[in-house]
Design a protein around this motif. Structure first.
Motif, mmCIF file in Angstrom:
data_model
loop_
_atom_site.group_PDB
_atom_site.id
_atom_site.type_symbol
_atom_site.label_atom_id
_atom_site.label_comp_id
_atom_site.label_asym_id
_atom_site.label_seq_id
_atom_site.Cartn_x
_atom_site.Cartn_y
_atom_site.Cartn_z
ATOM 1 N N PHE A 156 39.208 56.200 8.167
ATOM 2 C CA PHE A 156 39.519 55.317 8.889
ATOM 3 C C PHE A 156 40.794 54.882 10.026
ATOM 4 C CE2 PHE A 156 39.575 55.733 4.277
ATOM 5 C CZ PHE A 156 39.394 54.668 3.912
ATOM 6 N N SER A 157 39.220 55.961 10.629
ATOM 7 C CA SER A 157 40.378 55.913 12.549
ATOM 8 C C SER A 157 41.833 56.163 12.783
ATOM 9 C CB SER A 157 40.009 54.532 13.519
ATOM 10 O OG SER A 157 39.061 54.019 13.662
ATOM 11 N N LYS A 158 42.341 57.122 12.129
ATOM 12 C CA LYS A 158 44.053 57.488 11.735
ATOM 13 C C LYS A 158 43.998 58.730 13.102
ATOM 14 C CE LYS A 158 44.947 55.257 7.040
ATOM 15 N NZ LYS A 158 45.479 56.023 5.833
ATOM 16 N N THR A 159 43.314 58.545 14.105
ATOM 17 C CA THR A 159 43.212 59.838 15.079
ATOM 18 C C THR A 159 44.398 61.056 14.958
ATOM 19 O OG1 THR A 159 42.050 58.345 16.464
ATOM 20 C CG2 THR A 159 42.798 61.030 17.190
ATOM 21 N N PRO A 160 45.695 60.095 15.029
ATOM 22 C CA PRO A 160 47.151 61.080 14.746
ATOM 23 C C PRO A 160 46.885 62.033 13.489
ATOM 24 C CG PRO A 160 47.535 59.129 14.929
ATOM 25 C CD PRO A 160 46.503 58.803 15.330
ATOM 26 N N VAL A 161 46.440 61.424 12.819
ATOM 27 C CA VAL A 161 46.232 62.314 11.426
ATOM 28 C C VAL A 161 45.344 63.594 11.778
ATOM 29 C CG1 VAL A 161 45.916 62.317 8.829
ATOM 30 C CG2 VAL A 161 47.248 60.412 9.703
ATOM 31 N N LEU A 202 54.058 61.899 20.844
ATOM 32 C CA LEU A 202 55.037 61.201 19.920
ATOM 33 C C LEU A 202 53.980 60.554 18.522
ATOM 34 C CD1 LEU A 202 57.939 59.812 22.418
ATOM 35 C CD2 LEU A 202 58.511 62.237 20.759
ATOM 36 N N ARG A 203 53.639 59.983 18.810
ATOM 37 C CA ARG A 203 52.677 59.007 17.531
ATOM 38 C C ARG A 203 52.296 60.399 16.726
ATOM 39 N NH1 ARG A 203 48.292 55.499 19.152
ATOM 40 N NH2 ARG A 203 48.090 55.123 16.724
ATOM 41 N N ILE A 204 51.223 61.431 17.997
ATOM 42 C CA ILE A 204 51.257 62.015 16.197
ATOM 43 C C ILE A 204 52.418 62.920 15.563
ATOM 44 C CG2 ILE A 204 50.165 64.883 16.459
ATOM 45 C CD1 ILE A 204 48.730 63.854 19.265
ATOM 46 N N LEU A 205 53.360 63.266 16.060
ATOM 47 C CA LEU A 205 54.595 63.559 15.486
ATOM 48 C C LEU A 205 55.259 63.066 14.336
ATOM 49 C CD1 LEU A 205 57.162 65.094 15.458
ATOM 50 C CD2 LEU A 205 58.330 64.356 16.940
ATOM 51 N N ASN A 206 54.883 61.447 14.961
ATOM 52 C CA ASN A 206 56.017 60.238 13.527
ATOM 53 C C ASN A 206 54.454 60.326 12.607
ATOM 54 O OD1 ASN A 206 57.380 59.724 15.423
ATOM 55 N ND2 ASN A 206 56.590 58.247 16.035
ATOM 56 N N ALA A 207 52.811 61.138 12.878
ATOM 57 C CA ALA A 207 52.652 60.737 11.878
ATOM 58 C C ALA A 207 52.639 62.024 10.793
ATOM 59 C CB ALA A 207 50.751 60.636 12.345
ATOM 60 N N GLY A 208 53.085 62.710 11.329
ATOM 61 C CA GLY A 208 53.094 64.338 10.913
ATOM 62 C C GLY A 208 54.112 64.082 9.732
ATOM 63 N N VAL A 209 55.336 63.298 10.550
ATOM 64 C CA VAL A 209 56.260 63.365 9.508
ATOM 65 C C VAL A 209 56.775 62.396 8.809
ATOM 66 C CG1 VAL A 209 58.800 62.258 9.941
ATOM 67 C CG2 VAL A 209 58.148 63.203 11.685
ATOM 68 N N ARG A 210 55.541 61.259 8.627
ATOM 69 C CA ARG A 210 55.328 60.624 7.734
ATOM 70 C C ARG A 210 55.029 61.113 6.231
ATOM 71 N NH1 ARG A 210 53.263 56.771 11.499
ATOM 72 N NH2 ARG A 210 51.935 57.141 11.513
ATOM 73 N N LEU A 211 53.779 61.868 6.717
ATOM 74 C CA LEU A 211 52.499 63.080 5.989
ATOM 75 C C LEU A 211 53.311 63.872 4.731
ATOM 76 C CD1 LEU A 211 50.062 63.812 8.389
ATOM 77 C CD2 LEU A 211 49.963 62.366 6.231
ATOM 78 N N ILE A 212 54.932 63.788 5.718
ATOM 79 C CA ILE A 212 55.368 65.052 5.281
ATOM 80 C C ILE A 212 56.386 64.186 3.997
ATOM 81 C CG2 ILE A 212 57.372 66.832 5.537
ATOM 82 C CD1 ILE A 212 56.851 67.372 8.119
ATOM 83 N N GLN A 213 56.952 63.115 4.642
ATOM 84 C CA GLN A 213 57.723 61.896 3.928
ATOM 85 C C GLN A 213 56.910 62.205 2.323
ATOM 86 O OE1 GLN A 213 58.813 59.372 7.018
ATOM 87 N NE2 GLN A 213 60.423 60.673 7.084
ATOM 88 N N THR A 214 55.799 62.050 2.505
ATOM 89 C CA THR A 214 54.570 61.188 1.310
ATOM 90 C C THR A 214 54.820 62.489 0.262
ATOM 91 O OG1 THR A 214 52.793 61.546 2.498
ATOM 92 C CG2 THR A 214 53.926 59.213 2.507
ATOM 93 N N GLY A 215 54.447 63.311 1.443
ATOM 94 C CA GLY A 215 54.334 64.904 -0.179
ATOM 95 C C GLY A 215 52.992 65.082 0.312
ATOM 96 N N GLU A 216 51.854 64.519 1.365
ATOM 97 C CA GLU A 216 50.670 64.539 1.496
ATOM 98 C C GLU A 216 50.913 65.479 2.427
ATOM 99 O OE1 GLU A 216 46.067 62.875 2.792
ATOM 100 O OE2 GLU A 216 48.786 61.039 2.824
ATOM 101 N N LEU A 217 51.252 66.343 3.307
ATOM 102 C CA LEU A 217 50.764 67.488 4.079
ATOM 103 C C LEU A 217 51.010 68.182 3.224
ATOM 104 C CD1 LEU A 217 50.225 67.962 7.086
ATOM 105 C CD2 LEU A 217 52.442 67.719 7.575
ATOM 106 N N TYR A 218 52.201 68.708 2.658
ATOM 107 C CA TYR A 218 52.862 70.184 1.594
ATOM 108 C C TYR A 218 50.982 70.238 1.118
ATOM 109 C CZ TYR A 218 54.504 72.912 -1.675
ATOM 110 O OH TYR A 218 55.063 74.243 -2.692
#
Length: 258
Positions: A217-222, A42-58
């Motif tokens: 930066f120890s952002k393991t979910p990302v 669930l934490r990984i999913l939330n991290a993915g959603v945040r990356l999508i919302q910011t446009g960084e992932l795309y």
């Protein structure tokens, strides 16, 4: 009937990953496993959603896919061409194959510093590193596929009066196609591996860079989001080649398991 079979296969294939995710989530919530090293799904999913919302992932996916495809097209096409040449002509094999086999044994990580020295840390070095990995599976499989064609079939084409070019188009390439498509599958997988090395060695964009930056930066979910993206794109690419195999090799009567 076929639709039901496809649904059944999809559910069967999703069973093990689903059980792993449920067990992972439960162990994480109970504190049995470290939340820093193994964040819950669930934490990984939330991290993915945040990356999508910011446009960084795309943005990073677009850059990585372009690099991987460019390297695969360059290396794969050269590997296919050289594999066909070496497979068709013994003189070409004696002249080229020893050098190619020697280059094949050089690891990505060993040649990456040289590519940086020669081409800098721009796109050229990254694409060439990916192309190096994509070259050899197609080269080897095209060569083996051509040499594996039944020699008696060549006698038949000579009796029928086939020209050399017609012999290659109508017999040699179709006969080697199973091996060539296997080489494409392996080359695509190696291209993704080469992409990771290329983006970790000195990049400012792409999924590999995103993972490297998150690790610092120890952002393991990302980091896990990046791993999942590589896995998903790898499965999609492999499924695309397997679809081509079913369409182009429908003439084969193979054992498909029980």
């Amino acid at each position: 009937m076929r639709f039901k079979q496809r649904i059944h296969r999809a559910l069967l294939g999703a069973l093990v990953p689903l059980l792993v995710l449920l067990a992972w989530q439960a162990l994480g919530q109970l504190g049995v496993i470290s939340s820093l090293l193994f964040p819950t799904p669930l934490r990984i999913l939330n991290a993915g959603v945040r990356l999508i919302q910011t446009g960084e992932l795309y943005d990073n996916i677009k850059i990585s896919v372009l690099r991987a495809l460019s390297g695969f097209v360059l290396g794969g096409s050269l590997g296919l061409a050289f594999g066909i040449l070496v497979g068709l002509f013994r003189k070409t094999e004696r002249a080229l194959d020893p050098t190619v086999q020697m280059l094949r044994m050089i690891p990505h990580l060993a040649i990456a510093p040289l590519f940086i020295l020669w081409f800098g840390i721009g796109e050229t070095a990254k694409i060439l590193l990916i192309a190096k990995g994509a070259f050899f599976p197609l080269y080897i499989n095209a060569f083996l596929g051509i040499r594996g064609v039944d020699n008696k079939l060549f006698d038949v084409t000579r009796v029928l009066g086939f020209s050399k070019w017609k012999q290659i188009i109508r017999l040699t390439i179709p006969g080697a196609l199973p091996n060539i498509l296997l080489g494409v599958r392996i080359s695509l997988g190696v291209s993704w591996l080469g992409l990771v090395v290329a983006e970790l060695m000195g990049s400012t964009s792409g999924i590999g860079y995103m993972m490297s930056d998150a690790r610092q930066f120890s952002k393991t979910p990302v980091v896990f989001v990046g791993i999942i993206i590589f896995a998903v794109f790898g499965i999609v690419a492999d499924a695309g080649v397997r679809l081509l195999e079913r369409k182009w090799l429908s003439w084969r009567d193979n054992y498909n398991g029980r």
